[in-house]
Enzyme design. Structure first.
Site, short mmCIF file in Angstrom:
data_model
loop_
_atom_site.label_atom_id
_atom_site.label_comp_id
_atom_site.label_asym_id
_atom_site.label_seq_id
_atom_site.Cartn_x
_atom_site.Cartn_y
_atom_site.Cartn_z
N HIS A 1 22.23 42.37 62.49
CA HIS A 1 21.87 42.05 61.10
C HIS A 1 21.08 43.17 60.43
O HIS A 1 21.34 43.57 59.30
CB HIS A 1 21.03 40.76 61.09
CG HIS A 1 21.59 39.71 60.21
ND1 HIS A 1 22.41 38.72 60.67
CD2 HIS A 1 21.45 39.50 58.88
CE1 HIS A 1 22.76 37.94 59.67
NE2 HIS A 1 22.20 38.39 58.57
N VAL B 1 10.98 43.90 53.43
CA VAL B 1 10.59 44.31 54.78
C VAL B 1 11.67 43.84 55.74
O VAL B 1 11.93 42.64 55.85
CB VAL B 1 9.23 43.70 55.19
CG1 VAL B 1 8.95 43.99 56.67
CG2 VAL B 1 8.11 44.26 54.32
N SER C 1 16.07 41.02 51.40
CA SER C 1 16.29 42.41 51.01
C SER C 1 17.73 42.68 50.56
O SER C 1 17.98 43.52 49.70
CB SER C 1 15.95 43.34 52.17
OG SER C 1 14.58 43.29 52.44
C1 DLZ Z 1 19.20 37.24 57.34
C2 DLZ Z 1 18.02 38.16 57.30
C3 DLZ Z 1 17.45 38.65 58.49
C4 DLZ Z 1 18.00 38.30 59.83
N1 DLZ Z 1 16.39 39.44 58.46
C5 DLZ Z 1 15.84 39.80 57.27
C6 DLZ Z 1 14.70 40.65 57.22
O1 DLZ Z 1 14.13 41.07 58.23
N2 DLZ Z 1 14.24 41.00 55.99
C7 DLZ Z 1 14.81 40.56 54.83
O2 DLZ Z 1 14.35 40.94 53.74
N3 DLZ Z 1 15.89 39.75 54.86
C8 DLZ Z 1 16.40 39.34 56.04
N4 DLZ Z 1 17.49 38.51 56.07
C9 DLZ Z 1 17.98 37.93 54.81
C10 DLZ Z 1 19.00 38.81 54.04
O3 DLZ Z 1 18.34 39.90 53.42
C11 DLZ Z 1 19.71 37.99 52.94
O4 DLZ Z 1 18.75 37.37 52.14
C12 DLZ Z 1 20.63 36.91 53.51
O5 DLZ Z 1 21.54 37.47 54.43
C13 DLZ Z 1 21.42 36.21 52.37
O6 DLZ Z 1 22.22 37.15 51.66
#
Ligand code: DLZ
Length: 155
Positions: A91, A83, A59
């Protein structure tokens, strides 16, 4: 869809070009939302070739990808889909804040509507209820996207 979601009348999206960006994090949920959105876009008259659909990592990347799509294609509106599920660290808070602010910035800076197609849920159960089955928010995002896309296109 629960009471509180808007209803729309006379949405004719023929000729509208729509960008759909889907985060791969929580893949099953985001792709169910994507399919719900794209299905509804096509019901409203968007041609398959007028939908630019791309996947990105998470995201956090949605604002950049939305800007990239706007700068490199002719889309009238963008639906970013992600999501976020709260974990045990900070985070979730950082990403949710950055994404919501970033998406709004891209939208206002470019003049191309960019929706907030991001679920920010406290549990996976909450996310599933909103992404899969009758509670899928994707179709409602498609309605909103078409309304705003037409607003801009017909201005
Ligand atoms: C790192 C991370 C975490 C912990 N949780 C989610 C999540 O629940 N949903 C989501 O879309 N992305 C998550 N990410 C990834 C981050 O959005 C991003 O892709 C990374 O930090 C790399 O920039």
């Amino acid at each position: 869809m629960k009471d509180g979601a808007p209803t729309y009348t006379n949405l004719d999206a023929t000729g509208l070009k729509v960008g759909v960006i889907t985060a791969r994090w929580n893949y099953q949920l985001t792709h169910s939302l994507r399919d719900g959105a794209i299905g509804r876009l096509m019901e409203l008259g968007v041609a398959e070739q007028d939908i630019v659909s791309i996947d990105i990592g998470g995201s956090y990347e949605l604002p950049f990808a939305a800007r990239h799509l706007i700068d490199t294609t002719e889309v009238d509106v963008v639906i970013p889909i992600g999501v976020l599920v709260k974990g045990s660290t900070m985070h979730f808070e950082y990403i949710a804040e950055a994404v919501s602010q970033g998406i709004m910035r891209v939208s206002l800076d470019t003049g191309v509507p960019v929706l907030f197609g991001v679920l920010t849920c406290l549990t996976e159960e909450q996310a599933k209820e909103r992404a899969i089955g009758p509670g899928n928010h994707g179709p409602s995002w498609a309605d909103t996207a078409v309304e705003l896309g037409l607003m801009r296109k017909n201005a």
